[in-house]
Design a protein around this motif. Structure first.
Motif, PDB file in Angstrom:
ATOM      1  N   LEU A  98       0.833  -1.211   0.000  1.00 24.34           N
ATOM      2  CA  LEU A  98       0.000   0.000   0.000  1.00 24.34           C
ATOM      3  C   LEU A  98       0.864   1.256   0.000  1.00 24.34           C
ATOM      4  O   LEU A  98       0.603   2.203  -0.738  1.00 24.34           O
ATOM      5  N   VAL A 154       2.270   5.242  -2.993  1.00 20.20           N
ATOM      6  CA  VAL A 154       2.546   6.670  -2.824  1.00 20.20           C
ATOM      7  C   VAL A 154       3.757   7.013  -3.689  1.00 20.20           C
ATOM      8  O   VAL A 154       4.765   6.298  -3.650  1.00 20.20           O
ATOM      9  N   VAL A 188      -2.872   6.994   3.656  1.00 22.03           N
ATOM     10  CA  VAL A 188      -2.888   5.659   3.044  1.00 22.03           C
ATOM     11  C   VAL A 188      -2.827   4.592   4.134  1.00 22.03           C
ATOM     12  O   VAL A 188      -3.549   3.598   4.099  1.00 22.03           O
ATOM     13  N   TYR A 233      -2.946   4.880  -2.786  1.00 27.16           N
ATOM     14  CA  TYR A 233      -2.830   6.295  -3.102  1.00 27.16           C
ATOM     15  C   TYR A 233      -3.481   6.591  -4.453  1.00 27.16           C
ATOM     16  O   TYR A 233      -3.346   5.826  -5.394  1.00 27.16           O
TER      17      TYR A 233
END
Length: 145
Positions: free
Chosen positions: A22, A26, A132, A139
């Motif tokens: 995850l 970003v 996030v 993101y």
């Protein structure tokens, strides 16, 4: 060898691997930076506000107060050296990839030194990392209309 071991550990521990993946959504955050964030921050809930997290990382201003006067002296000396430097490096990459951050950096660069502007972008990036992490959603790049 160390990188292979880290990848193996993230595959073995599902929750750790999920969070690392995850965070890699970003812009500017790669595998090593994501693992560093997860291992050093451990639990995002211990930081009630973004300012608390920024202070831990070292992206908060150093302020000297006396009576009613307050002086800002740049970044605080208290920092997590590795996290702060990684986030600043990530901010340089994010400025090239995310159009909203590119625009923000351009505006900041008009009124201040680029090194100071990238510190502000790094704090904004830290805010997005926090989001996030807390929402557990990937993101989403901003769109400029």
């Amino acid at each position: 060898r160390v990188l292979r071991e880290l990848k193996r550990m993230t595959k073995e521990h599902e929750s750790l691997g999920h969070l690392v993946k995850l965070l890699q959504t970003v812009p500017g955050i790669g595998f090593v930076t994501a693992v560093l964030l997860v291992t050093e921050l451990v639990d995002m809930d211990r930081f009630k506000r973004l300012e608390d997290l920024a202070s831990f990382v070292g992206l908060a201003p150093s302020v000297h107060q006396s009576d009613e006067r307050s002086y800002s002296r740049g970044l605080t000396k208290r920092q997590h050296k590795e996290l702060r430097s990684r986030l600043i490096e990530s901010a340089w990459v994010a400025v090239r990839k995310d159009p909203v951050l590119t625009m923000k950096f351009g505006k900041l660069s008009q009124r201040m030194n680029k090194k100071k502007a990238i510190i502000r972008i790094a704090k904004k990036l830290l805010s997005r990392i926090r989001s996030v992490w807390q929402t557990q959603k990937p993101y989403v790049y901003g769109v400029i209309e």
